[in-house]
Design an enzyme around this catalytic site. Structure first.
Site, mmCIF file in Angstrom:
data_model
loop_
_atom_site.group_PDB
_atom_site.id
_atom_site.type_symbol
_atom_site.label_atom_id
_atom_site.label_comp_id
_atom_site.label_asym_id
_atom_site.label_seq_id
_atom_site.Cartn_x
_atom_site.Cartn_y
_atom_site.Cartn_z
ATOM 1 N N ILE A 1 0.822 -1.208 0.000
ATOM 2 C CA ILE A 1 0.000 0.000 0.000
ATOM 3 C C ILE A 1 0.860 1.264 0.000
ATOM 4 C CG2 ILE A 1 -1.911 -1.204 1.130
ATOM 5 C CD1 ILE A 1 -1.155 0.191 3.750
ATOM 6 N N LYS A 2 2.139 1.131 0.345
ATOM 7 C CA LYS A 2 3.069 2.286 0.343
ATOM 8 C C LYS A 2 2.437 3.544 0.912
ATOM 9 C CE LYS A 2 6.165 0.641 -3.343
ATOM 10 N NZ LYS A 2 5.466 -0.600 -3.752
ATOM 11 N N ARG A 3 1.714 3.424 2.023
ATOM 12 C CA ARG A 3 1.121 4.584 2.653
ATOM 13 C C ARG A 3 2.158 5.271 3.531
ATOM 14 N NH1 ARG A 3 -2.299 3.065 -0.877
ATOM 15 N NH2 ARG A 3 -4.503 2.791 -0.371
#
Lengths: 309, 309
Positions: free
Chosen positions: B104-106
């Site tokens: 998700i690379k949040r």
């Protein structure tokens, strides 16, 4: 879309954006109760409460403001129903003539970044049809992965006349851990800002680029430098109000034309009714408190800009 | 969850993860047609096609692999129905005993990062009830905003026994633009890696930390250095196969115990049926082609690890 943003700012005379970041504890109890009565204490119930809260605030403020910035994390925490409330909020704000900046801080590589760009700013192809999933007007983008991560967004922006704001210097206390580190005599955020300026030069609206930047209100000296590094980039400025930024700190984020920056406030507007200053409105009239807080914010910023002239 | 990941890796003897990144053009036409017949050429139809595609691949490979890594962008592009397919995929993989790494690379700040963490790894409170929105086991996290952005994830991981992989050195060609810049004599990615090691030391499973790192297979020399910088962090290695990484390049991502890294392949597995090598299976049997590709990948990596001993 950068042209529309600027037109909206000129029309309202308000270089501000309202952050629709509805933590459930900002939503007054009577709004929550009504939503839970209909949907139960479920994700759907929470999403309904958030949506009704947003709608009331938008209805009470839309004529005063050019844009809103929903923070997708606040919706994503409620799973799929939360994402549906996000999309509904985006649609409603657009119907009201507002520019919608999706604060999504996405960023990946190649086809993956393109999928994010398509989902948020563009159209995805499904067989012979095409659909716009979340259809914001602008999105915030994280640059840690370099050009590969940002260019797919710019490509979609070009096709769809949308825009992005790239994180350059964020408003949080620890943003300096990596962003302020010195590389060849200059901090990382300046290098990123220079890259934003370069991307922006090739992607211009009438007067400003549709590749903008995020620079926190909490770092006014850095904002002053970055304003000059990226003369044609609009700067989205978070960190006003609750995070500590004040109108007088913000004048150097603007260009001499009075344009070039748009200042966000979230909690300070949407949870204004919880502040002593606006307590007279009462919880029932939370949206009126938000309207008063918008007026005060515009006055603070416009006053500071006028005084600096 | 890091303990479960390692147990799964030991059980399958396969330090690999299958990237469930279903571009619609990877989904065979007969699967698309069936989904469109039921739901039309709509976002719901696309989401159904993607879900059926995933299910077939998971059914054909789950006994050989420890984990999957769905890339949320590929679902997000299909709007709300896409996010529902994402959640369904996460659930199904967990039912099959797989560890699910949400790619998700949040990354945001304070309460916003916490909202992402709660939505993806934790539970959100709604009145007197609590719900897990997307309930992945691990998530990937972008560190550009510094500790403020990462610590809320670690806090939720601690409560929920989940884990994260922090982007350190990404696999894409332009990852060096910022990540490789030299700060006090060492590249930015090393500084980030050092921070990952520090966060990780305080958050240990039995042998490895539940704060891991992402380091691209395409940069084996940097992987070698980072392995030593973060001895107790699991490294998630993208970029194998389609992006150019090979088994023999990967040995230094592992520790001497044969553990410490898990290598991702997406296109190379899920779209294996499109490769000449697996063409014999035919489009109808795309999932069998994926199973064969998993076996080949395990052999490539295990062979390289054995040869290096």
């Amino acid at each position: 879309m950068i042209n529309k943003l600027i037109a909206n700012i000129k029309k309202t005379n308000a270089p501000i954006v309202v952050g629709l970041d509805p933590m459930l504890n900002y939503v007054p109890e009577h709004v929550q109760k009504k939503a839970f009565a209909e949907y139960g204490e479920t994700l759907e119930g929470a999403a309904e409460a958030v949506w009704q809260f947003n709608k009331a605030i938008v209805d009470a403020t839309y004529d005063l403001i050019p844009a809103v910035k929903p923070q997708v994390a606040m919706y994503e925490q409620f799973g799929v129903p939360g994402m549906a409330a996000y999309e509904k909020t985006v649609s409603y704000c657009q119907e009201k003539g507002l520019v919608v900046i999706g604060d999504i801080k996405r960023g990946d590589i190649g086809s993956t970044s393109e999928a994010y760009a398509v989902g948020h700013l563009g159209h995805v192809q499904v067989g012979s049809k095409s659909y716009a999933g979340f259809h914001e007007d602008f999105a915030t983008v994280n640059p840690y992965l370099g050009s590969d991560g940002v260019k797919p967004f710019i490509k979609v922006c070009k096709e769809e006349k949308k825009g992005i704001f790239v994180l350059v210097k964020t408003s949080n206390p620890s943003s300096g851990e990596f962003q302020d580190r010195i590389i060849d005599g200059r901090p990382l955020y300046e290098w990123v800002g220079e890259q934003v300026a370069a991307w922006g030069e090739e992607h211009m609206g009438d007067d400003y680029s549709y590749v903008g930047a995020v620079v926190g209100a909490t770092y006014p000296e850095m904002g002053k430098v970055l304003r000059k590094v990226m003369p044609k980039s609009y700067i989205l400025v978070p960190g006003y109000g609750a995070q500590g930024g004040k109108g007088k700190d913000l004048v150097h984020f603007f260009n001499e034309d009075g344009l070039g920056a748009i200042v966000n406030s979230s909690r300070g507007i949407i949870a204004a009714y919880k502040q002593e200053k606006y307590a007279e409105f009462g919880t029932e009239n939370f949206a009126d408190a938000s309207r008063a807080a918008v007026k005060d914010m515009v006055e603070d910023i416009s006053g500071a800009l006028a005084a600096a002239k």
